[in-house]
Design a protein around this motif. Structure first.
Motif, short mmCIF file in Angstrom:
data_model
loop_
_atom_site.label_atom_id
_atom_site.label_comp_id
_atom_site.label_asym_id
_atom_site.label_seq_id
_atom_site.Cartn_x
_atom_site.Cartn_y
_atom_site.Cartn_z
N HIS A 237 6.02 -47.40 19.69
CA HIS A 237 5.53 -46.02 19.70
C HIS A 237 6.40 -45.11 18.83
O HIS A 237 5.89 -44.32 18.03
N ARG A 238 7.71 -45.24 18.98
CA ARG A 238 8.62 -44.35 18.27
C ARG A 238 8.46 -44.48 16.76
O ARG A 238 8.44 -43.46 16.05
N ASP A 239 8.32 -45.69 16.23
CA ASP A 239 8.21 -45.87 14.79
C ASP A 239 6.97 -45.19 14.23
O ASP A 239 6.99 -44.57 13.16
N LEU A 240 5.86 -45.28 14.96
CA LEU A 240 4.62 -44.65 14.50
C LEU A 240 4.73 -43.12 14.55
O LEU A 240 4.26 -42.42 13.65
N MET A 241 5.35 -42.59 15.60
CA MET A 241 5.51 -41.14 15.69
C MET A 241 6.46 -40.63 14.61
O MET A 241 6.23 -39.56 14.03
N LYS A 242 7.51 -41.39 14.31
CA LYS A 242 8.43 -40.99 13.25
C LYS A 242 7.71 -40.99 11.90
O LYS A 242 7.95 -40.12 11.05
N PHE A 243 6.82 -41.95 11.68
CA PHE A 243 6.02 -42.00 10.45
C PHE A 243 5.15 -40.74 10.34
O PHE A 243 5.10 -40.10 9.28
N LEU A 244 4.50 -40.36 11.44
CA LEU A 244 3.66 -39.17 11.44
C LEU A 244 4.48 -37.90 11.20
O LEU A 244 4.14 -37.06 10.36
N LEU A 245 5.55 -37.77 11.95
CA LEU A 245 6.31 -36.52 11.93
C LEU A 245 7.17 -36.36 10.69
O LEU A 245 7.26 -35.26 10.14
N ASP A 246 7.80 -37.44 10.24
CA ASP A 246 8.73 -37.35 9.11
C ASP A 246 8.09 -37.74 7.78
O ASP A 246 8.05 -36.94 6.85
N ASP A 247 7.56 -38.95 7.71
CA ASP A 247 7.02 -39.43 6.43
C ASP A 247 5.78 -38.64 6.01
O ASP A 247 5.62 -38.30 4.83
N LEU A 248 4.88 -38.35 6.96
CA LEU A 248 3.68 -37.56 6.64
C LEU A 248 3.90 -36.07 6.85
O LEU A 248 2.97 -35.28 6.67
N ARG A 249 5.11 -35.68 7.26
CA ARG A 249 5.53 -34.28 7.39
C ARG A 249 4.66 -33.48 8.36
O ARG A 249 4.48 -32.27 8.22
#
Length: 369
Positions: A237-249
């Motif tokens: 879960h954490r990796d996907l949320m980090k992708f949404l929040l950080d990588d996709l801004r």
């Protein structure tokens, strides 16, 4: 006690239902949503249509009440607390927002009525438990607080369903997190500090999220070497949320993120709340670790079906309001969660809702470091 319940969403409805069932509280729900109020009207609970964003209207509506329970999103907490002070009523809320809590503390300064924010699960009950475990040790080394509100049957890639406020969820994933490391208070980044553990044969991950410590950092400052709070999720879960929040801004577009989550992630009433707290330190010359854990599942309460997050959140604030009514808690000024005695909470009629399954309360002797 006459209670104004501000906010008639899922948690607010649960609070109203629990308080009404005792016969000791007269509850009137305030909200601007006529549909939400109609659901409570149908249960015989008093309602009043009030826009809580209008401080003047709210202050006038509070005349004649003893206490206010705020079940609105965190960003309305300061406004509602200000109205409570102006109206001269006691104030309780569920906010996890650090900035709002600091502001409410300032509002409570010199007040003749009580102001008690963070009365839910985390912050809230988790801090009561952690402080109780910490008090049992002569020399405290570390305290770890872990809480998860999870779907009982995860099916999507996030392994998550919406079980509570989306605004609160996004806020705790995006805001800096308080912690104590090497005996120093500091800020750490959300979604960092990932760890993995297993409980009852199920694998979990945990990572930093904001707000769960409440005021415990300040209370235990100078008394503990390490203190932190992390949210528990299923692995990945954490990796996907980090992708949404950080990588996709998406962290810079909270409205867009909220709309996305509402559109794509379903809610569920089949959930489980996991509570896991450890405190390590010296007791009578031995290094020991005390552990407190609960698993609480959705069930019927007082004839109404409730999700686990409804049970634990509504149950916590109702227990604290009840303890306040009984004179167990201070009757004025700012009240911290750690001022609530754990034993009194668990013995309270609402606190007994925390008697979940897979209960473990044990002490392990550890080899000296």
């Amino acid at each position: 006690m006459k209670v104004a319940l501000v906010g008639a969403g899922l948690i607010g409805q649960s609070i109203a239902h629990l308080l009404r069932e005792t016969g000791d509280f007269e509850v009137v729900a305030f909200d601007r949503d006529a549909g939400a109020l109609a659901l409570l009207d149908a249960q015989g609970i008093g309602t009043r249509r009030v826009d809580s964003a209008d401080a003047t209207a709210l202050r006038h509506a509070l005349q004649g009440f003893d206490a206010l329970v705020n079940a609105l999103p965190y960003y309305l907490a300061i406004n509602v607390a200000s109205a409570a002070k102006a109206a001269g009523v006691h104030y309780f809320d569920l906010t996890e927002d650090v900035r709002a809590t600091h502001a409410i503390r300032a509002i409570a300064d010199g007040a003749t009525h009580a102001f008690m924010p963070q009365c839910g699960l985390a912050p809230g009950f988790i801090g009561i438990v952690a402080h109780d475990l910490a008090k049992r040790l002569d020399d405290l080394r570390d305290v770890k607080m872990r809480v998860g509100a999870l779907p009982e049957f995860p099916t999507n890639a996030l392994k998550y369903n919406l079980t509570w406020s989306i605004d609160g969820l996004i806020n705790e994933y995006c805001q800096p997190c308080e912690a104590i490391r090497d005996s120093r208070q500091q800020w750490v980044q959300p979604l960092e500090g990932v760890e993995h553990f297993s409980l009852d044969g199920i694998e979990y991950e945990a990572f930093n999220t904001s707000g769960g410590l409440g005021t415990l950092c300040e209370t235990l400052a100078g008394k503990v070497e390490a203190l932190d709070y992390k949210s528990v999720r299923y692995p990945g879960h954490r990796d996907l949320m980090k992708f949404l929040l950080d990588d996709l801004r998406m962290s810079t577009d909270r409205d867009g993120l909220k709309a996305m989550l509402k559109r794509a992630v379903p809610s569920t009433a089949q959930d489980v709340v996991l509570i896991f707290v450890t405190a390590t330190g010296m007791r009578r010359g031995q290094l020991v670790q005390d552990v407190f854990t609960r698993k609480i599942f959705a069930k019927e309460v007082c004839g109404a079906p409730m999700s686990a997050i409804q049970i634990t959140t509504a149950g916590a604030v109702c227990a604290e309001l009840d303890l306040f009514r009984e004179g167990v808690l201070p009757q004025s000024g700012f009240i911290r969660q750690e001022q609530v005695p754990l034993e009194a909470f668990l013995n309270n009629r609402f606190g007994r809702l925390y008697e979940g399954e897979s209960v473990l309360k044990a002490t392990r002797q550890l080899a000296a470091a």
